[in-house]
Design an enzyme around this catalytic site. Structure first.
Site, PDB file in Angstrom:
ATOM      1  CE  LYS A   1      17.974 -15.659  -7.171  1.00  0.00           C
ATOM      2  NZ  LYS A   1      17.718 -16.553  -8.314  1.00  0.00           N
TER       3      LYS A   1
ATOM      4  CE  LYS B   1      13.668  -9.485 -13.256  1.00  0.00           C
ATOM      5  NZ  LYS B   1      14.084 -10.206 -12.039  1.00  0.00           N
TER       6      LYS B   1
ATOM      7  CD  GLU C   1      16.328 -19.419  -6.440  1.00  0.00           C
ATOM      8  OE1 GLU C   1      16.322 -18.174  -6.534  1.00  0.00           O
ATOM      9  OE2 GLU C   1      16.219 -20.170  -7.434  1.00  0.00           O
TER      10      GLU C   1
ATOM     11  CG  HIS D   1      23.080 -42.431  -4.238  1.00  0.00           C
ATOM     12  ND1 HIS D   1      22.965 -43.780  -4.490  1.00  0.00           N
ATOM     13  CD2 HIS D   1      22.367 -42.184  -3.119  1.00  0.00           C
ATOM     14  CE1 HIS D   1      22.198 -44.332  -3.563  1.00  0.00           C
ATOM     15  NE2 HIS D   1      21.825 -43.386  -2.717  1.00  0.00           N
TER      16      HIS D   1
ATOM     17  CB  CYS E   1      -0.905   0.008   1.222  1.00  0.00           C
ATOM     18  SG  CYS E   1      -1.705  -1.562   1.575  1.00  0.00           S
TER      19      CYS E   1
ATOM     20  CD1 TRP F   1      -3.326  -6.247  -1.046  1.00  0.00           C
ATOM     21  CD2 TRP F   1      -3.652  -5.399  -3.081  1.00  0.00           C
ATOM     22  NE1 TRP F   1      -3.466  -7.304  -1.913  1.00  0.00           N
ATOM     23  CE2 TRP F   1      -3.669  -6.823  -3.171  1.00  0.00           C
ATOM     24  CE3 TRP F   1      -3.837  -4.644  -4.240  1.00  0.00           C
ATOM     25  CZ2 TRP F   1      -3.862  -7.485  -4.373  1.00  0.00           C
ATOM     26  CZ3 TRP F   1      -4.034  -5.319  -5.433  1.00  0.00           C
ATOM     27  CH2 TRP F   1      -4.042  -6.717  -5.495  1.00  0.00           C
TER      28      TRP F   1
ATOM     29  NE  ARG G   1       3.790   1.198  -2.061  1.00  0.00           N
ATOM     30  CZ  ARG G   1       4.987   0.902  -1.575  1.00  0.00           C
ATOM     31  NH1 ARG G   1       6.071   1.239  -2.241  1.00  0.00           N
ATOM     32  NH2 ARG G   1       5.117   0.253  -0.439  1.00  0.00           N
TER      33      ARG G   1
ATOM     34  CD  GLU H   1      20.723 -16.168 -11.182  1.00  0.00           C
ATOM     35  OE1 GLU H   1      20.375 -16.244 -12.373  1.00  0.00           O
ATOM     36  OE2 GLU H   1      19.910 -16.173 -10.249  1.00  0.00           O
TER      37      GLU H   1
ATOM     38  CG  ASN I   1       1.707   0.518   3.661  1.00  0.00           C
ATOM     39  OD1 ASN I   1       0.564   0.891   3.521  1.00  0.00           O
ATOM     40  ND2 ASN I   1       2.731   1.070   3.017  1.00  0.00           N
ATOM     41  N   GLY I   2       0.887  -3.394   5.947  1.00  0.00           N
ATOM     42  CA  GLY I   2       1.367  -4.578   6.632  1.00  0.00           C
ATOM     43  C   GLY I   2       0.252  -5.441   7.181  1.00  0.00           C
TER      44      GLY I   2
END
Length: 606
Positions: free
Chosen positions: A482, A601, A478, A501, A2, A74, A27, A485, A98-99
């Site tokens: 990260k 991107k 992941e 293994h 928000c 929101w 937002r 890359e 907000n939150g």
């Protein structure tokens, strides 16, 4: 996500508040409102829908004052409506927020027992009523504010007016950003630099747990313990607009720190917090589905693997996850009774789009989990599940990853309920768990200083192994992705059960091994894998939670303790440390963090 703006000004502020709110429309919001302090009284105007609806209300009933706050909401707690729109008022206190306040129900019950009545369904009104109760107890405004903050559990950014306290606004942040703007005889609060951009380019970024009081000439800032502190002021380019890095060196760093707020925005779109239910849009009949087919690339693929673990475990619904670039060329066996889910931050990934079209041509119902709601994928599917995390500029996806996982968690819970695998009480429990995720992610980001120290040694390595079990095996993938890359260090992620293994042959004193092991049903096996690595001279970084740290075998080079979390959200909570590790290693190596070599991107060609 928000928008917040607060102004202690020299001239009327209503039009300027509206101007700022319009800059924050990106937002996302479903209602808007303004409150001003005038003649010792606070008046407010609110409207459901777009800002133009609020402007119409103000045209009929103007507000003239030099101090005010504004908000684009929101919906989290309570449906979008004028009654639930911000600012919210309790007694002498009017505020915007907000939150998500996780313990709002307990606080509300306590306040109601003390004789207070509530007008809205929001958790925000609880904060206002709580501050007002502290004022009633004889506390001064700042003391009452701090007393209320100490009782809140959750994530928040706040801007607060108190009736009778002219030329004075209080603010606070925990898990959601808030900035202070400094003008000539005027001061501002905003949810980001963009909010205060029309009025000043001098911005101070509040740190986690800070609270502040602004007047015409100054900002008094206090840390979470109540001690006065100074935060550096920065000059912000007005042209930075939506892509302002704020108080960070790189967009990737900012986007890692954006995750508590981004996660809150995502989760609030998929749950009804007041009723304690999931609210996944799109009308998919999960009970009738035979299986789910997820197609994706890169980080989105890994998010899909985490989703597979959760959906199958919770909903007993078979899920296949495939790399989109392989999927359509292997002539997969597809049936109309399945749901195909394409996952892509941009919604334009060429391989994923081609795989989606292949599924659609075979008569399957289709859905897309995307950030860009106007993208090609979003236009071509039957159901769009937006991730609502806001613009992501860094090439290495961070907040889009946790937002995608958040959506898949909500889908897993909704499917489990629809298929009779969980009852209403369990659904309410897991919704409460989801509401706690932003706070726990913020706490996990608090490990950054410890991560920065570890990064010094990792940056010297040629190879790094990541290990995990269950959903953590996907998070190991992941973490490795990260690191490779953005730092260009060779890294591999493995399911820890596969260690013997083959991968154990790579273990030596020069190869750091990062083991992700919260204290869950997999912990004993993960701890055993850690002992195997240590016995062969491996340098272990053990990332766990408090209970896991108490039961960890001896010999790890580093034991890093993330906050305890329910297994449902543990991947969200454990993601930040591995993202931060990749980031700080890349910085130490002098790599171009936001635009790593050879990467784009959005991959719009095969």
């Amino acid at each position: 996500m928000c928008g917040i703006i607060g102004i202690v000004g020299k001239s009327p502020v209503t039009d300027r508040i509206i101007e700022s709110l319009k800059r924050l429309e990106y937002r996302g919001y479903d209602s808007a409102g303004v409150a001003v302090q005038t003649g010792g009284k606070v008046e407010r105007r609110r409207a459901q829908g777009k800002i133009r609806a609020l402007e119409a209300v103000l045209a009929d009933s103007p507000l003239t004052a030099t101090v005010g706050i504004g908000h684009t909401r929101w919906a989290t707690h309570g449906v979008p409506s004028e009654r639930n729109a911000h600012p919210q008022t309790g007694g002498r206190v009017t505020l915007v927020h907000n939150g998500i306040i996780e313990n709002f129900a307990e606080l509300k019950a306590e306040l109601q027992k003390a004789g207070r009545t509530f007008e809205s369904e929001t958790d925000t009104e609880v904060i206002a009523q709580l501050i007002d109760s502290c004022l009633d107890a004889g506390q001064a405004p700042l003391a009452a504010f701090k007393s209320a903050l100490d009782r809140l559990t959750g994530a928040y950014a706040l801007a607060v007016l108190i009736e009778g306290e002219d030329n004075f606004i209080m603010g606070a942040r925990r898990g959601s950003p808030l900035v202070v703007g400094t003008g000539e005889g005027e001061m501002f609060l905003g949810s980001d630099a963009l909010a205060v951009g029309p009025f000043t380019n001098k911005v101070t970024y509040l740190e986690e747990g800070d609270y502040v009081a602004i007047d015409h000439d100054s900002a008094r800032i206090f840390d979470e313990h109540g001690a006065p502190v100074e935060r550096p002021m920065k000059v912000v380019s007005a042209s930075a607009a939506l892509v302002e890095k704020g108080n960070y060196r790189h967009f990737m760093e900012k986007e890692i720190h954006d995750q508590p707020e981004g996660c809150q925005h995502t989760i609030s779109a998929y749950i009804d917090a007041v009723a304690g239910r999931t609210a996944v849009p799109g009308g998919v009949d999960f009970a009738a589905l035979e299986r789910i087919q997820i197609v994706a690339c890169g980080t989105s693929y890994i998010a899909g693997v985490i989703g597979k673990y959760l959906i199958e475990r919770l909903a007993d619904l078979p899920v296949d996850v495939e790399i989109a670039s392989e999927f359509r060329y292997r002539e997969p066996a597809l049936r109309p009774g399945a749901l195909a889910i394409a996952m892509s931050q941009s919604g334009e990934t060429a391989d994923t789009l081609a795989a989606l079209r292949h599924c659609k041509a075979r008569g399957m119902k289709t859905a897309a989990v995307v950030n860009a709601q106007e993208s090609t994928m979003a236009r071509e599917v039957d159901v769009v599940w937006p991730i609502h995390c806001g613009p992501e500029i860094g090439v290495a996806s961070t907040k889009a990853f946790t937002a995608q996982v958040s959506v898949l968690i909500a889908i897993a819970v909704a499917a489990a309920r629809a298929r009779g695998r969980i009852d209403e009480a369990e659904e309410q429990r897991v919704v409460k768990v989801l509401l706690g995720a932003p706070r726990l992610i913020a706490e996990s980001i608090g490990l950054e200083d410890a991560v920065r120290e570890i990064a010094v040694d990792i940056a010297k390595a040629r190879d790094v192994l990541y290990l995990g079990r269950g959903p953590m095996s996907a998070l190991a993938l992941e973490g490795a992705l990260k690191l490779k890359e953005i730092s260009y260090i060779h890294a591999e992620g493995y399911a820890a059960g596969e260690l013997k293994h083959g991968p154990i042959a790579l273990v030596d004193e020069l190869t750091p091994v990062i083991i992700l092991a919260p204290f869950d049903s997999y912990f004993e096996k993960s701890a055993s894998n850690m002992s195997e690595v240590i016995a062969r001279g491996g340098q272990v970084v053990f990332i766990t939670d408090p209970e896991g740290a108490r039961h960890a075998p001896e010999g790890a080079k580093v034991v890093m303790t993330a906050p305890a979390s329910d297994p449902l959200i543990s991947t969200l909570v454990m993601a930040a440390p591995i993202q931060l590790l990749a980031y700080h290693v890349a910085v130490l190596k002098g790599a171009d963090v936001d635009q790593p070599r050879n990467l784009a991107k959005s991959v719009t060609v095969e």
